[in-house]
Scaffold this motif. Structure first.
Motif, short mmCIF file in Angstrom:
data_model
loop_
_atom_site.label_atom_id
_atom_site.label_comp_id
_atom_site.label_asym_id
_atom_site.label_seq_id
_atom_site.Cartn_x
_atom_site.Cartn_y
_atom_site.Cartn_z
N UNK A 47 -7.08 -11.44 2.18
CA UNK A 47 -8.26 -10.70 1.73
C UNK A 47 -9.55 -11.36 2.19
N UNK A 48 -9.53 -12.69 2.31
CA UNK A 48 -10.71 -13.41 2.77
C UNK A 48 -11.05 -13.05 4.22
N UNK A 58 -13.12 -4.68 -0.55
CA UNK A 58 -11.96 -3.87 -0.93
C UNK A 58 -11.70 -4.08 -2.42
N UNK A 59 -11.83 -2.99 -3.18
CA UNK A 59 -11.55 -3.05 -4.62
C UNK A 59 -10.23 -2.36 -4.96
N UNK A 60 -9.40 -2.17 -3.95
CA UNK A 60 -8.10 -1.55 -4.19
C UNK A 60 -6.96 -2.31 -3.55
N UNK A 61 -7.20 -3.59 -3.29
CA UNK A 61 -6.22 -4.36 -2.53
C UNK A 61 -4.93 -4.58 -3.30
N UNK A 62 -5.00 -4.55 -4.62
CA UNK A 62 -3.77 -4.70 -5.41
C UNK A 62 -2.82 -3.54 -5.17
N UNK A 63 -3.34 -2.41 -4.67
CA UNK A 63 -2.48 -1.28 -4.35
C UNK A 63 -1.46 -1.64 -3.28
N UNK A 64 -1.89 -2.41 -2.27
CA UNK A 64 -0.96 -2.83 -1.22
C UNK A 64 0.08 -3.82 -1.77
N UNK A 65 -0.36 -4.68 -2.69
CA UNK A 65 0.57 -5.58 -3.36
C UNK A 65 1.62 -4.79 -4.12
N UNK A 93 5.63 -0.26 6.39
CA UNK A 93 5.12 0.94 5.72
C UNK A 93 3.69 0.76 5.24
N UNK A 94 3.41 -0.40 4.65
CA UNK A 94 2.05 -0.68 4.18
C UNK A 94 1.09 -0.80 5.36
N UNK A 95 1.55 -1.41 6.45
CA UNK A 95 0.71 -1.51 7.65
C UNK A 95 0.35 -0.13 8.17
N UNK A 211 -8.18 -5.01 8.40
CA UNK A 211 -7.77 -4.30 7.18
C UNK A 211 -6.24 -4.23 7.12
N UNK A 212 -5.62 -3.93 8.24
CA UNK A 212 -4.16 -3.84 8.29
C UNK A 212 -3.53 -5.22 8.06
N UNK A 213 -4.08 -6.24 8.68
CA UNK A 213 -3.55 -7.60 8.53
C UNK A 213 -3.62 -8.05 7.07
N UNK A 214 -4.76 -7.84 6.43
CA UNK A 214 -4.90 -8.25 5.03
C UNK A 214 -3.97 -7.46 4.13
N UNK A 215 -3.73 -6.18 4.44
CA UNK A 215 -2.81 -5.37 3.66
C UNK A 215 -1.37 -5.87 3.80
N UNK A 216 -0.99 -6.28 5.01
CA UNK A 216 0.37 -6.80 5.23
C UNK A 216 0.57 -8.11 4.47
N UNK A 217 -0.43 -8.98 4.46
CA UNK A 217 -0.34 -10.22 3.67
C UNK A 217 -0.02 -9.88 2.21
N UNK A 218 -0.75 -8.89 1.66
CA UNK A 218 -0.55 -8.51 0.26
C UNK A 218 0.83 -7.90 0.05
N UNK A 219 1.29 -7.07 0.99
CA UNK A 219 2.59 -6.40 0.84
C UNK A 219 3.73 -7.41 0.85
#
Length: 314
Positions: A47-48, A58-65, A93-95, A211-219
């Motif tokens: 996220x950083x 991003x205030x919805x990053x927990x969604x990817x988690x 899928x999250x990516x 954005x995609x990279x940070x989402x994959x980290x969370x997933x």
């Protein structure tokens, strides 16, 4: 602090600390807390990249988690997929989802971007809560244990080594990305998107990629945390959890990879340390965060580094 400024010095220092920690931790509870810190730190490092370096909130990053956690839970629990295949499928899928929503969302700026990402997170949370037949609804669902090619980690210590290794890998990947042409482009976008575009930077592509990279980290963190805890609930994708993740990045120090790790450690440890205060826990917790940001507005790690440099100069 000079060690932390070198490219891999901080990583080696952290690796040494992670190697020693299991012998310093006296019981399984402390190892469990360390595991939860590592999970949050992996998400915060990703996220950083988005917030600290690209300047995109991003205030919805927990969604990817939550999506990563539920994908592994459903694929392994309902369809008997191997854990490694479920984890890779969840990340892919999250990516794909992040790629599809990033281009329209990242056209927005400021509070409009914040509201759009908030809406995305709320949609994910509502879907996870309402699709009871698939997700178990508000009560959540059980998750099978992680089995990788016949090996299943048992106990907090075994899981600790998995999370510690992934945290080091996440930091190494983030540091290499920061030093890459994409990382330099992200810093240019953060400084002035118009100037970056004039200089020839494809700002839209850069923002979508990070954005995609940070989402994959969370997933990935979400998938592994689901197997670790053995249970998932829609609360993992809630707005409040997204705010906690953003707070980890901000309080640790934006555009500081190790600051994100420090922020994750603080935000995970404080509730544990203050649990004995009962009714005053949240009051003291909020007061500590408020004072921290007043005293060190740049974040904990950059603020402490600046303070030490000032002391040396004096």
């Amino acid at each position: 602090m000079k060690l932390l400024d070198s490219r891999y010095g901080g990583l080696l220092l952290l690796a040494a600390g992670l190697l020693l920690l299991p012998w310093l931790a006296g019981n399984a509870y402390l190892l469990d807390v360390a595991n939860r810190i590592a999970i949050n730190a992996i998400i915060a490092v990703g996220l950083n990249l988005l917030i600290g370096y690209a300047g995109q909130i991003s205030l919805g990053h927990a969604g990817f988690l939550g999506l990563g956690a539920y994908a592994s839970a459903i694929l392994c629990g309902s369809y008997d997929w191997p854990a490694w295949l479920a984890l890779l499928s969840a990340a892919a899928g999250v990516a794909l989802l992040a790629f599809l929503v990033a281009r329209p969302i990242l056209r927005l700026k400021g509070h409009y971007l914040a509201m759009a990402t908030l809406g995305l997170g709320m949609i994910v949370s509502l879907v996870l809560s309402n699709e009871s037949a698939l997700t178990g609804g508000p009560d959540g669902m059980a998750v099978p244990g992680l089995v990788l090619f016949g090996w299943e980690p048992q106990g907090e210590r075994a899981w600790y080594w998995i999370f510690a290794t992934l945290l080091l890998l996440a930091i190494w990947l983030a540091q290499n990305l920061i030093d890459s042409p994409l990382g330099r482009a992200l810093r240019a976008v953060h400084g002035s998107e118009v100037a970056a575009r004039v200089a020839g930077v494809d700002t839209t592509a850069c923002k979508v990629q990070v954005f995609v990279i940070s989402a994959v980290f969370a997933a990935i963190a979400g998938s592994l945390s689901a197997h670790y805890t053995g249970f998932v609930t829609p609360g993992q994708a809630s707005f409040l959890h997204s705010v906690e993740l953003v707070t980890m990045v901000v309080i640790g120090g934006m555009a500081s990879t190790y600051g994100a790790v420090l922020g994750a450690a603080l935000m995970t440890l404080l509730p544990q340390l203050l649990s004995g205060l009962e009714d005053y826990e949240m009051l003291v917790f909020g007061l500590i965060l408020m004072v921290s940001m007043i005293v060190l507005p740049q974040g904990l790690l950059p603020g402490l580094r600046g303070w030490l440099q000032t002391r040396r100069a004096a």
